[in-house]
Write a protein that holds these residues in place. Structure first.
Motif, mmCIF file in Angstrom:
data_model
loop_
_atom_site.group_PDB
_atom_site.id
_atom_site.type_symbol
_atom_site.label_atom_id
_atom_site.label_comp_id
_atom_site.label_asym_id
_atom_site.label_seq_id
_atom_site.Cartn_x
_atom_site.Cartn_y
_atom_site.Cartn_z
ATOM 1 N N ASP B 513 16.205 29.473 -16.753
ATOM 2 C CA ASP B 513 15.327 30.708 -17.997
ATOM 3 C C ASP B 513 14.236 29.647 -17.835
ATOM 4 O O ASP B 513 14.428 28.564 -19.337
ATOM 5 N N ARG B 515 9.992 28.053 -19.366
ATOM 6 C CA ARG B 515 8.342 28.646 -20.019
ATOM 7 C C ARG B 515 7.351 28.155 -19.317
ATOM 8 O O ARG B 515 7.666 27.146 -18.874
ATOM 9 N N GLU B 520 2.176 25.006 -13.684
ATOM 10 C CA GLU B 520 3.398 24.850 -14.027
ATOM 11 C C GLU B 520 4.270 25.038 -12.504
ATOM 12 O O GLU B 520 4.674 26.239 -12.522
ATOM 13 N N ARG C 67 11.805 31.127 -31.654
ATOM 14 C CA ARG C 67 11.209 31.015 -29.848
ATOM 15 C C ARG C 67 10.935 29.668 -29.742
ATOM 16 O O ARG C 67 10.702 28.892 -30.189
ATOM 17 N N SER C 68 11.922 28.808 -28.960
ATOM 18 C CA SER C 68 11.160 27.434 -28.035
ATOM 19 C C SER C 68 9.997 27.581 -27.962
ATOM 20 O O SER C 68 8.892 28.030 -27.039
ATOM 21 N N ASP C 69 9.255 26.084 -28.609
ATOM 22 C CA ASP C 69 8.087 25.574 -28.464
ATOM 23 C C ASP C 69 7.724 25.189 -27.917
ATOM 24 O O ASP C 69 6.033 24.425 -28.190
ATOM 25 N N SER C 70 8.495 24.727 -27.121
ATOM 26 C CA SER C 70 8.126 23.257 -26.265
ATOM 27 C C SER C 70 7.166 23.301 -25.729
ATOM 28 O O SER C 70 6.733 24.453 -24.790
ATOM 29 N N THR C 71 5.895 22.182 -25.304
ATOM 30 C CA THR C 71 5.171 22.280 -24.646
ATOM 31 C C THR C 71 5.501 21.500 -22.884
ATOM 32 O O THR C 71 4.334 21.574 -22.230
ATOM 33 N N PRO C 73 6.335 21.161 -19.391
ATOM 34 C CA PRO C 73 6.442 22.319 -18.666
ATOM 35 C C PRO C 73 7.988 22.417 -17.845
ATOM 36 O O PRO C 73 8.436 21.916 -17.843
ATOM 37 N N GLY C 74 8.316 23.987 -17.858
ATOM 38 C CA GLY C 74 9.456 24.357 -17.211
ATOM 39 C C GLY C 74 10.134 23.804 -18.571
ATOM 40 O O GLY C 74 11.588 23.904 -17.901
ATOM 41 N N SER C 75 9.971 23.986 -19.908
ATOM 42 C CA SER C 75 11.313 23.344 -20.557
ATOM 43 C C SER C 75 12.392 24.802 -20.733
ATOM 44 O O SER C 75 11.106 25.833 -20.113
ATOM 45 N N ALA C 76 13.497 25.101 -20.755
ATOM 46 C CA ALA C 76 13.938 25.868 -21.140
ATOM 47 C C ALA C 76 13.766 26.573 -22.088
ATOM 48 O O ALA C 76 13.331 25.858 -23.149
ATOM 49 N N VAL C 77 14.155 27.617 -22.023
ATOM 50 C CA VAL C 77 13.582 28.529 -22.761
ATOM 51 C C VAL C 77 14.964 28.837 -24.705
ATOM 52 O O VAL C 77 16.485 29.292 -23.969
ATOM 53 N N LYS C 96 19.436 33.014 -22.754
ATOM 54 C CA LYS C 96 18.763 33.019 -22.183
ATOM 55 C C LYS C 96 16.949 34.048 -22.117
ATOM 56 O O LYS C 96 17.155 34.354 -23.493
ATOM 57 N N ILE C 97 16.397 34.767 -21.402
ATOM 58 C CA ILE C 97 15.214 35.302 -21.149
ATOM 59 C C ILE C 97 15.642 36.694 -22.233
ATOM 60 O O ILE C 97 16.879 37.098 -21.772
ATOM 61 N N LEU C 98 15.241 36.541 -23.213
ATOM 62 C CA LEU C 98 15.426 38.658 -24.198
ATOM 63 C C LEU C 98 15.237 39.607 -23.161
ATOM 64 O O LEU C 98 13.845 39.097 -22.566
#
Lengths: 196, 656, 161
Positions: B513, B515, B520, C67-71, C73-77, C96-98
Motif C-alpha cells: 500500500d 503513496r 512514480e 497521514r504519511s506525508d513523505s514525498t 515515491p512509492g513510500s508506504a502509506v 493500509k489504505i483507509l
C-alpha cells in the motif's frame, strides 16, 4: 442372484435414545436462533436497532439553515424555529421508504400533543416533490427545500428518509435513520416533553 | 396489469404446489395410483407458473416499471440493461423468487428423470419436494411479494447496490442457489425412504446423481463468490470466513461427506442411518444459511437487508422441515441394525474417516459462526470470531484428509492390507517429494507449513494420476474407466490444485500500500507498476477517477491497467480493481484514496498473487467431477448385482 | 466376535482421541482470536487489559486524521487517527489504505491489537459502507458515554485531536 435386501423398518422393537440426539441438538439451535430474533425485534421496536447509527450531532445544536418553503415560498429557518421542539423529516420523491413511512407522519400530525413536523425536501426536483405531497398528503408545518443537498451535508444526512428530533433550544436529541414508526414517534415525543 | 398477473401466477403456483405436496403423499399412503400420478402434472404446472412470474418480474425491470416497489428499490433509469436483469435477484423478494424458480426446476427434473423409481417412492419424493415448495411459495406470497405496487409510481428508482453491478453477480447467485436448493433432492429421497418403511435399499443409489449435481453447483457457486469478492471488494482476499460465506460452506462440507457416505451405503448396504442423517443435514444447513443471511442477527459485510419478521418465518420453516424430518428419523430409523464387519483397513474405514473429518470441519465452522449469537443471548460482552481461528483449525482437521485421499481409490472394500496398497502409490509419493523439494529450493522463502502444503497438493495430484494410469495399463479398452472413477479423479485432482493455490498465494503473496503520483512507480515481486496518470471519466451511471498504470517486468511492458474509483449517482463509492491475470500469478492494482486536493496523489494498493487462479480452477474441476458423477449409468439401473456385506441380511433376520 | 469387538473399541478410542485433541486445540486458540467489541470508554476503563484482540467502534475524532506525508515515491502509506465516543478516545494507527467513505466525524470500526503504549494497531478498518454494515453496539456506546459525562459533571471535553 439378486441382492435386493428389504430393510423393514416399520417394526419397533427397542427405542434407541441416540436417534433422538440430532433432534434435540436442532431444537437447541432453534431456541438460540429464536431468542436472537426476539432480541433483534425488541431492539428495532425501541429504535435501538443496531443497524441505526446515532448522529455525532446528538447533543449538539442543529446546523443552521435558511431556505424557502416548497409550497408557499415563505422563508424557513432554524432561527425562526427556536423556542419550540420540532421534528425534522428528510424526504424525497425518489425515496421508496419515504412513501412507506409517510402515512405514519400523516397520522401523527393529527394527534394532540404532536410536535410540529418540518419537512426537508432533499436533493429533489421541486415539481416532483410538489406532486408527491399533493398525492400523499402534507403533515408538515413547513417544507424546507434542499435541492443541492447542502443542508443535508451539514446535518450528516446519508440518505432518505432520516428524521431528527430537535428540542426547544435547538439541540438535536435523536436521529432516526430509515423508516419512522408510530412507536418511535411516541417515545421520542414523550422524551422531548420530559426533563432535559 | 402485468405485476398483478405475476401475483396471480404465484398464487396459482402455490395452489399447484400444495397439490404436489399432498396428493402423491396421500396417494402413496392409501395406495391410490391416480393421486400418486398427480405429481407429474402438478410439478410441471408449478414450474410453468413460477417461471412465468419470474419472467414478468424480469420484464418489469427491463421496462423500468417503477410502479412495482421492488423494481423501484433496486434499479433506476440510468442502470445499464444487463444489470437490470441481475437486479431481479439483487434484493430480498426477487432472490426468494429465484429460489422458488430453482426449486421448481429441480422438482421438474426429478419428475422427468425418475421413471425408473418404484411408484410409491417416486410419489413420496415428489410429495416432499412439493411440501418444501409450498413453504417457499407461501413465504413469497404472504410475506415477500415481489409484485407489490407503489401507487402513485415514483419518477425514478433507487440504485442497485453497485457491488452487484458486475458480471460476477450475474452468475454467482443462480449457481449458488442451484446448489443450495439442489440439496433438497437427497433430502426428499431420505424422507421418502423413511416414509416407505419397507423400502428398496436402492433409494441411495437413485439419490446419488442428484447429490452429485447439487454439490457440483455448490462448488462452482462458492468459487464464483470467492472470485467475485476478490476482484470486486478491492482487498485482494478470496475468503474471509464471513458468516455469509460460512453459510454456503457448511452445506458444501456436508454434501461432500454425503457423497462419500452414499458410496458405502449403496455398495455395501451399511451405515444407512448415517446416510439418512447426512441427507437431512445437508438441506437443513442450506435453510440455516438462508436464515442467517436474511434475518439480520449476524453482522456481515454482505448480508441482505434484514427483517426479523421474515427471519421468523424462515426459522419456523426450518424448524418444520428439519424437525419434521428428524422426528420421522427418530421414529423409523432406530430399527435399522445393519452391522458392518469391514476390517480396520478397508475402503469403508477410509470413507468413514473422511466423513468424520468433514462433519467435524462443518461443526467447527458452525460453532465459530454462531458463537456471537450465544454471547448476545447470554448478555456477555459482544465478540466476533476472527478469521485466523477458522483457518488454523480448519487446516488441522482436513490435513489428514489430504494425506489419505489418494489411498481411497486403491483400497478394497471390506478388507485390505497396507502392504497391498502402498506399493501402488510409491511412485506418486516419490514424485511429490521431489517436486516439493524443488519448490522449496527454487522459491526460497517457503516455510515448513507451505512446503508441506505443496507436498500434500502434489501427493494428491500424482496419487490421482497413478490411479488413472494403473487402470489404463491393467484393463482392456472399454473397461478402463467408469464415469464414477473419472468423476472422483477430476474432483480429487481439483482439490490438489486448490490446495496448491491456497498455500502458495498465502505465503508468496506480496501486498504493497503506497503513496504515488504520476510518474512514480512501485515494485511488487519482480514487477514494476508505473503510474502514468489519473483522469476523470464517466460511466452510464457513475463518475470515476481512472488511473493508468503500466505493468512492466524489467523493461518489457506487459499490460496497461486502469483501476477506477467510482462514485455512483446515488452516492455509493466503489473501487474497481484492475487485474493482469495468469495461471502463475495475478497482478492486482486498485486506487485507494486521494491524498491531495487535486486528486493527483493517490494511496495505491498493489498485489502480487501467485497461483491464486489455481484455487478457482481447482473448484471448477471439482464441479466438473460432480457433474460427471451424475452420468454413472449404474446409478440409474433398477436391479443390480451387488456384492453386499453378507451380515446385512442376517442382522435383519435376527431383528425380526 | 471378540476380535471384531476389540477392533471396534480401538477404532472408537482412536476417533475419540482425535476429536478430543482437535477440540482441545480449537478451544485453546479460541480466546485469542475473539475480537472483543469495545468502546473508547471501555478501553480507558481498562476492560481491554486481558484481551488480545479489540474491535473498537466509535466516531473518528474530527481533526485527528494524520497521514504519511513523505514525498519519497512509492513510500508506504500509513494513517493515524483517534476514535471517540464523545467521552474518551483511543489513538489508532493503520498501515493500509483507509476504506472508502472513511471520514472524520463518521463512525468506523478498527480491529487490532492494543500496544503497551495504548495505541491500537489496527489490521482492519471498516467505515460505513452502505446501509448494510454498521458496528453493533455503537448506539450503546453513545448512551454510556452520555451517562458517564453527566456523572462527571458534564464538564469533560473529549480528547484533543
Amino acid at each position: 442372484m439378486s441382492a435386493e435386501a428389504q430393510l423393514d423398518i416399520t417394526q419397533a422393537p427397542r427405542t434407541n435414545w441416540l436417534v433422538l440426539l440430532p433432534l434435540f441438538l436442532v431444537l437447541g439451535l432453534g431456541l438460540l436462533l429464536a431468542l436472537n430474533l426476539l432480541q433483534k425485534k425488541r431492539d428495532q421496536d425501541a429504535g435501538r436497532d443496531s443497524k441505526e447509527v446515532p448522529s455525532p450531532l446528538i447533543g449538539k445544536p442543529v446546523p443552521a439553515f435558511d431556505t424557502l418553503d416548497l409550497v408557499t415560498g415563505a422563508a424557513v429557518s432554524t432561527k425562526a424555529l427556536r423556542g419550540q421542539a420540532f421534528i425534522l423529516n428528510v424526504w424525497a420523491s425518489w425515496c421508496a421508504v419515504c412513501q412507506i413511512e409517510h402515512p405514519v407522519f400523516n397520522a401523527y400530525a393529527k394527534t394532540p400533543g404532536a410536535l410540529p413536523v418540518i419537512g426537508l425536501n432533499y436533493k429533489d426536483a421541486p415539481d416532483d416533490a410538489k406532486r408527491w405531497i399533493a398525492q400523499l398528503g402534507n403533515p408538515y408545518n413547513q417544507i424546507a427545500v434542499d435541492e443541492n443537498g447542502k443542508i443535508g451535508m451539514d446535518l450528516g444526512v446519508y440518505g432518505a428518509p432520516e428524521t431528527y428530533f430537535v428540542d426547544r433550544d435547538g439541540i438535536i436529541r435523536f436521529k432516526q435513520i430509515g423508516e419512522m414508526t408510530a412507536q418511535i414517534l411516541a417515545t421520542q415525543t414523550a422524551r422531548m416533553a420530559g426533563p432535559r | 396489469m402485468t405485476p398483478e398477473l405475476g401475483q396471480v401466477a404465484l398464487i396459482l403456483a402455490l395452489c399447484l404446489t400444495l397439490i404436489l405436496g399432498f396428493a402423491p403423499l396421500i396417494g402413496a399412503w392409501i395406495g391410490n395410483q391416480v393421486l400418486m400420478r398427480l405429481g407429474t402434472p402438478a410439478a410441471a404446472g408449478q414450474f410453468v407458473f413460477v417461471a412465468f412470474a419470474f419472467s414478468l418480474l424480469t420484464y418489469a425491470f427491463i421496462a423500468q416499471d417503477f410502479s412495482v416497489k421492488y423494481v423501484a428499490d433496486n434499479s433506476n433509469t440510468e442502470l445499464p440493461l444487463i444489470y437490470r436483469y441481475t437486479a431481479v435477484w439483487g434484493g430480498h423478494e426477487g432472490s426468494k423468487l429465484l429460489w422458488a424458480l430453482v426449486l421448481a426446476g429441480w422438482t421438474l427434473a426429478v419428475t422427468a428423470f425418475s421413471g425408473h423409481l418404484p411408484e410409491t417412492l417416486r410419489a413420496r419424493v415428489l410429495g416432499t419436494l412439493g411440501l418444501i415448495g409450498s413453504g417457499f411459495l407461501g413465504f413469497l406470497v404472504f410475506t415477500s411479494n415481489p409484485f407489490t405496487r407503489w401507487l402513485p409510481p415514483m419518477p425514478d428508482g433507487n440504485d442497485l447496490n453497485p457491488l452487484l453491478q458486475d458480471p460476477g453477480m450475474i452468475i454467482h447467485p443462480p449457481m449458488l442457489y442451484m446448489g443450495y436448493v439442489g440439496m433438497a433432492v437427497p433430502f426428499a429421497f431420505a424422507v421418502a425412504a423413511l416414509l416407505e418403511g419397507k423400502m428398496d435399499r436402492q433409494w441411495v443409489r437413485w439419490s446419488r446423481p442428484w447429490t452429485n449435481v447439487a454439490w457440483a453447483f455448490l462448488s462452482v457457486g462458492i468459487a464464483l463468490g470467492s472470485w467475485w469478492a476478490y476482484y470486486e471488494l478491492g482487498w485482494g482476499g478470496w475468503w474471509f470466513w464471513d458468516p455469509v460465506e460460512n453459510a454456503s460452506f457448511m452445506p458444501w462440507l456436508v454434501a461432500c461427506a454425503l457423497i462419500h457416505a452414499q458410496a458405502i451405503t449403496e455398495k455395501r448396504g451399511t451405515f444407512v442411518n448415517w446416510t439418512l442423517l447426512l441427507s437431512i443435514a445437508g438441506f437443513s444447513l442450506s435453510l440455516l444459511g438462508t436464515f442467517l443471511v436474511r434475518s439480520g442477527i449476524l453482522t456481515s459485510v454482505h448480508a441482505f437487508a434484514s427483517d426479523p419478521l421474515r427471519g421468523a418465518y424462515i426459522l419456523g420453516f426450518l424448524g418444520l422441515v428439519t424437525g419434521g424430518a428428524l422426528t420421522l428419523f427418530a421414529l423409523r430409523a432406530s430399527n435399522i441394525r445393519v452391522a458392518s464387519n469391514a476390517a480396520l483397513m478397508s475402503k469403508e474405514s477410509l470413507l468413514i474417516i473422511n466423513n468424520v473429518l468433514l462433519v467435524s470441519a462443518c461443526f467447527l465452522v458452525l460453532c465459530g459462526t454462531l458463537w456471537p449469537l450465544v454471547t448476545e443471548i447470554m448478555h456477555w460482552p459482544k465478540v466476533s470470531v476472527g478469521a485466523p481461528w477458522f483457518g488454523a483449525n480448519f487446516s488441522l482437521i482436513v490435513a489428514p484428509l489430504f494425506i489419505l485421499m489418494p489411498l481411497g481409490a486403491f483400497t478394497r472394500w471390506h478388507g485390505d492390507t497396507v502392504a497391498a496398497i502402498l506399493p501402488k502409490l510409491k511412485f506418486a509419493a516419490l514424485a511429490a517429494l521431489v517436486v516439493a523439494a524443488i519448490a522449496w529450493l527454487w522459491l526460497k522463502n517457503l516455510d515448513v507449513k507451505t512446503t508441506l502444503g505443496v507436498l500434500g497438493g502434489f501427493w494428491i495430484i500424482f496419487g490421482t494420476l497413478s490411479f488413472l494410469i494403473r487402470r489404463w495399463r491393467d484393463k482392456p479398452a472399454g473397461q478402463r474407466y467408469t464415469a464414477e472413477m473419472l468423476a472422483m479423479s477430476s474432483a480429487h485432482f481439483g482439490i490438489g490444485l486448490w490446495l496448491l493455490g491456497v498455500v502458495l498465494v498465502n505465503t508468496l503473496g506480496v501486498e504493497r500500500d503506497v503513496r504515488l503520483k504520476s510518474g512514480e512507480s512501485v515494485s511488487v515481486g519482480g514487477y514494476t507498476l508505473l503510474m502514468k496518470s489519473v483522469t476523470q471519466v464517466s460511466g452510464p451511471n457513475f463518475e470515476a477517477d481512472e488511473g493508468v498504470f503500466e505493468l512492466k517486468s524489467g523493461e518489457q511492458l506487459i499490460a496497461v491497467l486502469r483501476p477506477q474509483k467510482r462514485v455512483y449517482r446515488r452516492g455509493n463509492v466503489q473501487t474497481e480493481a484492475a487485474i493482469d491475470p495468469s495461471l502463475a500469478r495475478d497482478i492486482y492494482v486498485a486506487l485507494g484514496e486521494p491524498l491531495d486536493a487535486n486528486r493527483q496523489v493517490w494511496a495505491v494498493r498493489a498485489y502480487l498473487k501467485p497461483y491464486i487462479r489455481l484455487i478457482w480452477l481447482g473448484a471448477l474441476l471439482m464441479g466438473f467431477g460432480g457433474l460427471l458423477g451424475a452420468f454413472e449409468r449404474r446409478l440409474r439401473r433398477r436391479v443390480e448385482q451387488t456384492r453386499m456385506a453378507p451380515t446385512a441380511v442376517a442382522a435383519n433376520a435376527v431383528q425380526a | 466376535m471378540n476380535e471384531a469387538r476389540k477392533k471396534r473399541v480401538a477404532l472408537i478410542a482412536l476417533l475419540v482421541l482425535g476429536v478430543g485433541s482437535a477440540t482441545a486445540l480449537a478451544l485453546m486458540g479460541f480466546k485469542e482470536n475473539l475480537n472483543h467489541y469495545f468502546s473508547p470508554t471501555d478501553i480507558s476503563d481498562g476492560k481491554a487489559a486481558n484481551v488480545s484482540r479489540v474491535r473498537l467502534g466509535g466516531w473518528v475524532k474530527e481533526g485527528s486524521l494524520h497521514r504519511s506525508d513523505s514525498t519519497t515515491p512509492g513510500s508506504a502509506v500509513w494513517s493515524a487517527f483517534k476514535m471517540t465516543d464523545r467521552f474518551r478516545c483511543v489513538s489508532v494507527r493503520f498501515d493500509k489504505i483507509l476504506p472508502d467513505l472513511f471520514k472524520e466525524g463518521e463512525t468506523a470500526v478498527a480491529t487490532g491489537v492494543i500496544g503497551a503504549d495504548g495505541v491500537l494497531v489496527a489490521d482492519e478498518v471498516l467505515a460505513k459502507h452502505d446501509e448494510n454494515y454498521k458496528p453493533p453496539g455503537v448506539e450503546e456506546y453513545a448512551k454510556v458515554a452520555e451517562q458517564r459525562m453527566a456523572a462527571a459533571g458534564g464538564n469533560v471535553v473529549d480528547c484533543q485531536p
